[in-house]
Write a protein that holds these residues in place. Structure first.
Motif, PDB file in Angstrom:
ATOM      1  N   MET A  27     -19.283  10.961  -8.875  1.00 39.24           N
ATOM      2  CA  MET A  27     -17.880  10.974  -8.116  1.00 39.24           C
ATOM      3  C   MET A  27     -18.178   9.384  -7.143  1.00 39.24           C
ATOM      4  N   THR A  28     -16.590   9.886  -6.646  1.00 39.46           N
ATOM      5  CA  THR A  28     -16.255   8.636  -6.020  1.00 39.46           C
ATOM      6  C   THR A  28     -15.834   8.348  -4.978  1.00 39.46           C
ATOM      7  N   THR A  29     -16.409   8.033  -3.773  1.00 40.58           N
ATOM      8  CA  THR A  29     -16.277   7.304  -2.084  1.00 40.58           C
ATOM      9  C   THR A  29     -15.146   7.113  -2.299  1.00 40.58           C
ATOM     10  N   GLN A  30     -14.406   7.891  -1.133  1.00 41.99           N
ATOM     11  CA  GLN A  30     -13.046   6.934  -0.484  1.00 41.99           C
ATOM     12  C   GLN A  30     -12.982   6.223   0.553  1.00 41.99           C
ATOM     13  N   ASP A  31     -13.172   5.505   0.907  1.00 39.01           N
ATOM     14  CA  ASP A  31     -12.334   4.449   1.643  1.00 39.01           C
ATOM     15  C   ASP A  31     -11.753   5.192   3.483  1.00 39.01           C
ATOM     16  N   PRO A  32     -12.453   5.602   4.042  1.00 29.24           N
ATOM     17  CA  PRO A  32     -11.739   6.394   5.127  1.00 29.24           C
ATOM     18  C   PRO A  32     -10.460   6.013   5.891  1.00 29.24           C
ATOM     19  N   ASN A  33      -9.964   4.244   5.726  1.00 31.28           N
ATOM     20  CA  ASN A  33      -8.855   3.495   5.704  1.00 31.28           C
ATOM     21  C   ASN A  33      -8.060   3.334   4.871  1.00 31.28           C
ATOM     22  N   GLU A  34      -8.655   3.633   3.828  1.00 32.12           N
ATOM     23  CA  GLU A  34      -7.565   4.407   2.776  1.00 32.12           C
ATOM     24  C   GLU A  34      -7.111   5.608   2.755  1.00 32.12           C
ATOM     25  N   LEU A  35      -7.731   6.574   3.161  1.00 30.36           N
ATOM     26  CA  LEU A  35      -6.634   7.492   2.743  1.00 30.36           C
ATOM     27  C   LEU A  35      -5.893   8.142   4.070  1.00 30.36           C
ATOM     28  N   LEU A  36      -6.613   7.309   5.691  1.00 27.12           N
ATOM     29  CA  LEU A  36      -5.550   6.843   5.904  1.00 27.12           C
ATOM     30  C   LEU A  36      -4.653   6.503   6.190  1.00 27.12           C
ATOM     31  N   LYS A  37      -4.034   5.267   5.933  1.00 30.31           N
ATOM     32  CA  LYS A  37      -3.098   4.538   5.708  1.00 30.31           C
ATOM     33  C   LYS A  37      -1.916   5.436   4.185  1.00 30.31           C
ATOM     34  N   HIS A  38      -3.135   6.284   3.660  1.00 25.56           N
ATOM     35  CA  HIS A  38      -1.917   7.670   2.386  1.00 25.56           C
ATOM     36  C   HIS A  38      -1.230   8.032   2.650  1.00 25.56           C
ATOM     37  N   LYS A  39      -2.218   9.108   4.504  1.00 28.12           N
ATOM     38  CA  LYS A  39      -2.062   9.651   5.196  1.00 28.12           C
ATOM     39  C   LYS A  39      -0.563   9.187   5.832  1.00 28.12           C
ATOM     40  N   GLN A  40      -0.738   8.642   6.483  1.00 28.87           N
ATOM     41  CA  GLN A  40       0.362   7.555   7.267  1.00 28.87           C
ATOM     42  C   GLN A  40       1.229   7.451   5.900  1.00 28.87           C
ATOM     43  N   GLU A  41       1.322   7.378   5.094  1.00 24.67           N
ATOM     44  CA  GLU A  41       2.477   6.735   4.397  1.00 24.67           C
ATOM     45  C   GLU A  41       3.017   7.998   4.131  1.00 24.67           C
ATOM     46  N   LEU A  42       2.465   9.217   3.553  1.00 25.64           N
ATOM     47  CA  LEU A  42       2.941  10.342   3.486  1.00 25.64           C
ATOM     48  C   LEU A  42       3.829  11.292   4.216  1.00 25.64           C
ATOM     49  N   ILE A  43       3.490  11.168   5.872  1.00 27.10           N
ATOM     50  CA  ILE A  43       3.899  11.367   7.467  1.00 27.10           C
ATOM     51  C   ILE A  43       5.501  10.808   7.429  1.00 27.10           C
ATOM     52  N   GLN A  44       5.186   9.124   6.907  1.00 28.57           N
ATOM     53  CA  GLN A  44       6.391   8.431   7.295  1.00 28.57           C
ATOM     54  C   GLN A  44       8.109   9.112   5.780  1.00 28.57           C
ATOM     55  N   GLN A  45       7.268   9.543   4.880  1.00 30.62           N
ATOM     56  CA  GLN A  45       7.741   9.896   4.323  1.00 30.62           C
ATOM     57  C   GLN A  45       8.815  11.534   4.530  1.00 30.62           C
ATOM     58  N   LYS A  46       7.633  12.249   5.380  1.00 28.32           N
ATOM     59  CA  LYS A  46       8.493  13.420   5.367  1.00 28.32           C
ATOM     60  C   LYS A  46       9.174  12.802   6.897  1.00 28.32           C
TER      61      LYS A  46
END
Length: 62
Positions: A1-20
């Motif tokens: 099971m992989t653990t995901q870095d919360p900062n990485e998830l937040l950065k990815h979410k912000q990139e998606l919001i910017q693309q939208k």
């Protein structure tokens, strides 16, 4: 099971919001000139369906 870095998830979410947001701005810019009333988008392309029209006539007779 992989653990995901919360900062990485937040950065990815912000990139998606910017693309939208960029896409929304693009869509608004493109549609400014050709805005149509709701429901009228395809009215000029519509052709009568003879089979449905004939069925409606047949149903009215019975």
């Amino acid at each position: 099971m992989t653990t995901q870095d919360p900062n990485e998830l937040l950065k990815h979410k912000q990139e998606l919001i910017q693309q939208k947001q960029e896409f929304a701005n693009f869509a608004r810019a493109v549609s400014e000139d050709g805005e149509v009333e709701a429901g009228q988008e395809f009215s000029t392309d519509r052709q009568d369906d003879d089979q449905n029209r004939m069925k409606s006539v047949e149903n009215r007779r019975t």
